[in-house]
Motif scaffolding. Structure first.
Motif, PDB file in Angstrom:
ATOM      1  N   ALA A 155       0.878  -1.173  -0.078  1.00 32.81           N
ATOM      2  CA  ALA A 155      -0.023   0.060   0.035  1.00 32.81           C
ATOM      3  C   ALA A 155       0.871   1.329  -0.266  1.00 32.81           C
ATOM      4  CB  ALA A 155      -0.886  -0.144   1.273  1.00 32.81           C
ATOM      5  N   GLU A 156       1.969   1.391   0.793  1.00 36.91           N
ATOM      6  CA  GLU A 156       3.064   2.338   0.818  1.00 36.91           C
ATOM      7  C   GLU A 156       3.466   2.608  -0.620  1.00 36.91           C
ATOM      8  OE1 GLU A 156       5.729   1.288   3.835  1.00 36.91           O
ATOM      9  OE2 GLU A 156       4.096   1.563   5.408  1.00 36.91           O
ATOM     10  N   LEU A 157       3.890   1.507  -1.217  1.00 37.40           N
ATOM     11  CA  LEU A 157       4.380   1.706  -2.552  1.00 37.40           C
ATOM     12  C   LEU A 157       3.352   2.162  -3.451  1.00 37.40           C
ATOM     13  CD1 LEU A 157       6.689  -1.607  -2.496  1.00 37.40           C
ATOM     14  CD2 LEU A 157       7.532   0.661  -2.508  1.00 37.40           C
ATOM     15  N   ILE A 158       2.382   1.744  -3.649  1.00 37.53           N
ATOM     16  CA  ILE A 158       1.220   1.943  -4.375  1.00 37.53           C
ATOM     17  C   ILE A 158       0.872   3.713  -4.279  1.00 37.53           C
ATOM     18  CG2 ILE A 158      -1.349   2.100  -5.090  1.00 37.53           C
ATOM     19  CD1 ILE A 158      -1.047  -0.952  -4.586  1.00 37.53           C
ATOM     20  N   GLU A 159       1.082   4.074  -2.974  1.00 39.68           N
ATOM     21  CA  GLU A 159       0.823   5.554  -2.678  1.00 39.68           C
ATOM     22  C   GLU A 159       1.996   6.284  -3.145  1.00 39.68           C
ATOM     23  OE1 GLU A 159      -1.151   8.817  -1.609  1.00 39.68           O
ATOM     24  OE2 GLU A 159      -2.052   6.752  -1.598  1.00 39.68           O
ATOM     25  N   ALA A 160       3.192   5.827  -2.970  1.00 38.32           N
ATOM     26  CA  ALA A 160       4.290   6.346  -3.580  1.00 38.32           C
ATOM     27  C   ALA A 160       4.313   6.738  -4.884  1.00 38.32           C
ATOM     28  CB  ALA A 160       5.447   5.593  -3.099  1.00 38.32           C
ATOM     29  N   ALA A 161       3.872   5.538  -5.762  1.00 34.23           N
ATOM     30  CA  ALA A 161       3.718   5.378  -7.277  1.00 34.23           C
ATOM     31  C   ALA A 161       2.737   6.553  -7.455  1.00 34.23           C
ATOM     32  CB  ALA A 161       3.271   4.181  -7.812  1.00 34.23           C
ATOM     33  N   LEU A 162       1.616   6.830  -6.939  1.00 30.75           N
ATOM     34  CA  LEU A 162       0.639   8.109  -7.398  1.00 30.75           C
ATOM     35  C   LEU A 162       1.495   9.351  -7.088  1.00 30.75           C
ATOM     36  CD1 LEU A 162      -2.623   6.644  -5.958  1.00 30.75           C
ATOM     37  CD2 LEU A 162      -2.215   7.409  -8.187  1.00 30.75           C
ATOM     38  N   ARG A 163       2.159   9.456  -5.956  1.00 29.99           N
ATOM     39  CA  ARG A 163       2.802  10.749  -5.589  1.00 29.99           C
ATOM     40  C   ARG A 163       3.827  11.163  -6.994  1.00 29.99           C
ATOM     41  NH1 ARG A 163       2.855   8.758  -0.475  1.00 29.99           N
ATOM     42  NH2 ARG A 163       5.262   8.501  -0.556  1.00 29.99           N
ATOM     43  N   VAL A 164       4.418   9.808  -7.615  1.00 30.72           N
ATOM     44  CA  VAL A 164       5.494  10.160  -8.462  1.00 30.72           C
ATOM     45  C   VAL A 164       4.612  10.474  -9.835  1.00 30.72           C
ATOM     46  CG1 VAL A 164       7.083   8.831 -10.072  1.00 30.72           C
ATOM     47  CG2 VAL A 164       7.274   8.482  -7.542  1.00 30.72           C
ATOM     48  N   ILE A 165       3.700   9.866 -10.119  1.00 32.38           N
ATOM     49  CA  ILE A 165       2.792  10.262 -11.191  1.00 32.38           C
ATOM     50  C   ILE A 165       2.319  11.675 -11.164  1.00 32.38           C
ATOM     51  CG2 ILE A 165       0.753   9.728 -12.529  1.00 32.38           C
ATOM     52  CD1 ILE A 165       1.027   6.559 -11.648  1.00 32.38           C
ATOM     53  N   GLU A 166       1.963  12.108  -9.799  1.00 37.18           N
ATOM     54  CA  GLU A 166       1.284  13.440  -9.610  1.00 37.18           C
ATOM     55  C   GLU A 166       2.443  14.247 -10.185  1.00 37.18           C
ATOM     56  OE1 GLU A 166      -0.511  14.624  -6.075  1.00 37.18           O
ATOM     57  OE2 GLU A 166      -1.181  12.655  -5.613  1.00 37.18           O
ATOM     58  N   ARG A 167       3.881  14.167  -9.859  1.00 42.11           N
ATOM     59  CA  ARG A 167       4.773  15.098  -9.884  1.00 42.11           C
ATOM     60  C   ARG A 167       5.365  14.956 -11.269  1.00 42.11           C
ATOM     61  NH1 ARG A 167       8.219  12.824  -6.115  1.00 42.11           N
ATOM     62  NH2 ARG A 167       9.254  11.818  -7.549  1.00 42.11           N
ATOM     63  N   ASP A 168       5.647  13.560 -11.953  1.00 44.47           N
ATOM     64  CA  ASP A 168       6.330  13.476 -12.916  1.00 44.47           C
ATOM     65  C   ASP A 168       5.693  12.852 -14.080  1.00 44.47           C
ATOM     66  OD1 ASP A 168       8.540  14.559 -11.404  1.00 44.47           O
ATOM     67  OD2 ASP A 168       9.055  12.313 -10.723  1.00 44.47           O
ATOM     68  N   GLY A 169       4.407  12.628 -14.019  1.00 44.62           N
ATOM     69  CA  GLY A 169       3.728  11.679 -15.099  1.00 44.62           C
ATOM     70  C   GLY A 169       3.978  10.359 -14.871  1.00 44.62           C
ATOM     71  N   VAL A 170       3.155   9.427 -15.488  1.00 37.80           N
ATOM     72  CA  VAL A 170       3.277   7.960 -15.790  1.00 37.80           C
ATOM     73  C   VAL A 170       4.585   7.783 -16.031  1.00 37.80           C
ATOM     74  CG1 VAL A 170       2.706   5.848 -16.685  1.00 37.80           C
ATOM     75  CG2 VAL A 170       1.038   7.422 -15.891  1.00 37.80           C
ATOM     76  N   THR A 171       5.563   8.384 -17.035  1.00 40.20           N
ATOM     77  CA  THR A 171       6.638   8.015 -17.433  1.00 40.20           C
ATOM     78  C   THR A 171       7.747   8.336 -16.449  1.00 40.20           C
ATOM     79  OG1 THR A 171       6.930  10.408 -18.055  1.00 40.20           O
ATOM     80  CG2 THR A 171       6.277   8.908 -19.859  1.00 40.20           C
ATOM     81  N   GLY A 172       7.340   8.904 -15.509  1.00 37.27           N
ATOM     82  CA  GLY A 172       8.523   9.142 -14.203  1.00 37.27           C
ATOM     83  C   GLY A 172       8.456   7.669 -13.206  1.00 37.27           C
ATOM     84  N   VAL A 173       7.436   6.688 -13.373  1.00 43.52           N
ATOM     85  CA  VAL A 173       7.559   5.618 -12.558  1.00 43.52           C
ATOM     86  C   VAL A 173       8.633   4.779 -13.113  1.00 43.52           C
ATOM     87  CG1 VAL A 173       6.123   3.703 -11.789  1.00 43.52           C
ATOM     88  CG2 VAL A 173       5.123   6.019 -12.170  1.00 43.52           C
ATOM     89  N   THR A 174       9.534   4.440 -12.122  1.00 40.71           N
ATOM     90  CA  THR A 174      10.391   3.452 -12.387  1.00 40.71           C
ATOM     91  C   THR A 174      10.483   2.622 -10.890  1.00 40.71           C
ATOM     92  OG1 THR A 174      12.258   4.499 -11.717  1.00 40.71           O
ATOM     93  CG2 THR A 174      11.736   4.597 -14.089  1.00 40.71           C
ATOM     94  N   HIS A 175      11.016   1.512 -10.908  1.00 36.09           N
ATOM     95  CA  HIS A 175      11.251   0.894  -9.325  1.00 36.09           C
ATOM     96  C   HIS A 175      12.125   1.965  -8.595  1.00 36.09           C
ATOM     97  CE1 HIS A 175      10.029  -3.057 -11.381  1.00 36.09           C
ATOM     98  NE2 HIS A 175       9.412  -3.157 -10.268  1.00 36.09           N
ATOM     99  N   ARG A 176      12.928   2.394  -9.246  1.00 34.65           N
ATOM    100  CA  ARG A 176      13.943   3.148  -8.330  1.00 34.65           C
ATOM    101  C   ARG A 176      13.283   4.576  -7.821  1.00 34.65           C
ATOM    102  NH1 ARG A 176      19.313   2.864  -8.422  1.00 34.65           N
ATOM    103  NH2 ARG A 176      19.224   1.542 -10.316  1.00 34.65           N
ATOM    104  N   THR A 177      12.452   5.198  -8.754  1.00 33.37           N
ATOM    105  CA  THR A 177      12.033   6.421  -8.310  1.00 33.37           C
ATOM    106  C   THR A 177      10.744   6.097  -7.412  1.00 33.37           C
ATOM    107  OG1 THR A 177      10.124   6.418 -10.116  1.00 33.37           O
ATOM    108  CG2 THR A 177      12.059   7.626 -10.416  1.00 33.37           C
ATOM    109  N   VAL A 178       9.985   5.029  -7.325  1.00 32.80           N
ATOM    110  CA  VAL A 178       8.886   4.861  -6.427  1.00 32.80           C
ATOM    111  C   VAL A 178       9.563   4.256  -5.197  1.00 32.80           C
ATOM    112  CG1 VAL A 178       7.126   3.240  -5.974  1.00 32.80           C
ATOM    113  CG2 VAL A 178       7.502   4.114  -8.261  1.00 32.80           C
ATOM    114  N   ALA A 179      10.657   3.683  -5.168  1.00 32.63           N
ATOM    115  CA  ALA A 179      11.289   3.386  -3.786  1.00 32.63           C
ATOM    116  C   ALA A 179      11.980   4.703  -3.351  1.00 32.63           C
ATOM    117  CB  ALA A 179      12.432   2.420  -4.185  1.00 32.63           C
ATOM    118  N   ALA A 180      12.440   5.364  -4.004  1.00 30.03           N
ATOM    119  CA  ALA A 180      13.155   6.595  -3.390  1.00 30.03           C
ATOM    120  C   ALA A 180      11.887   7.425  -2.735  1.00 30.03           C
ATOM    121  CB  ALA A 180      13.709   7.292  -4.365  1.00 30.03           C
TER     122      ALA A 180
END
Length: 200
Positions: free
Chosen positions: A31-56
């Motif tokens: 759940a934390e990782l999914i929430e982090a993925a949504l924050r990455v998409i909010e900030r950088d768009g879907v193209t910004g989603v990688t395992h590394r960016t979501v983990a960070a």
């Protein structure tokens, strides 16, 4: 759940269930990782989603994202499903409130849209990016359609065409609101929603 089996003093076998802490921790981490993925998409768009960016974003090692989501598609699919579940839950309670007040729902829907286009604008954009990604990725389409399927099952309607017009109108209001310089208020949205809800 974990089953603990032992023999008591008389030799009788006893069984006790105990919550599986590892499973609960794993679900929390997902759940934390999914929430982090949504924050990455909010900030950088879907193209910004990688395992590394979501983990960070989540503040965890990259191995944690690859453990819970073997591929980016797995992560995006889980994120879409989570969005659909959250939206369906929100709409369910909105419908429940409207029914308890004897309302047709125009005021409640307008307030929900204003919230989505105002304070939750970034999250709404992220969700729409995910839905549009599903147009290019057939494997994501069932998850993208899930909230509509849930909504259709929750709302009693006699006119299938009118209901589809209503849903399309709501989608249109959201997309238009996202490209407006100033988000519309609930008061501005209310007459349009009221019109969409009227029998035609």
């Amino acid at each position: 759940m974990v089953l603990l089996v032992w023999r008591d003093a008389c030799g009788a076998e006893r069984v006790k269930t105990q919550p599986d802490g590892r499973k609960a921790r794993g679900e929390r981490r997902r759940a934390e990782l999914i929430e982090a993925a949504l924050r990455v998409i909010e900030r950088d768009g879907v193209t910004g989603v990688t395992h590394r960016t979501v983990a960070a974003e989540a503040g965890v090692p990259t191995t944690s994202t690859t453990y819970h989501f073997a591929s980016l598609d797995d992560l995006l699919l889980a994120t879409l499903i989570s969005c659909a579940r959250d939206m369906a839950t929100e709409v369910y309670w909105m419908i429940d409130r409207a029914r308890s007040r004897g309302s047709r729902g125009a005021e409640e829907v307008a307030a929900l849209l204003a919230e989505a286009l105002g304070p939750r604008r970034g999250r709404t954009m992220a969700e729409y990016e995910l839905y549009l990604l599903a147009a290019r990725r057939p494997e994501l389409r069932p998850a993208a359609r899930r909230w509509l399927d849930v909504l259709t099952s929750m709302v009693r309607h006699d006119d299938e065409v009118a209901f589809r017009v209503f849903l399309a109108g709501i989608d249109g209001l959201l997309v238009q609101g996202l490209i407006d310089d100033e988000p519309p208020s609930a008061e501005e949205l209310r007459p349009v929603v009221d019109y969409l809800l009227k029998p035609h």
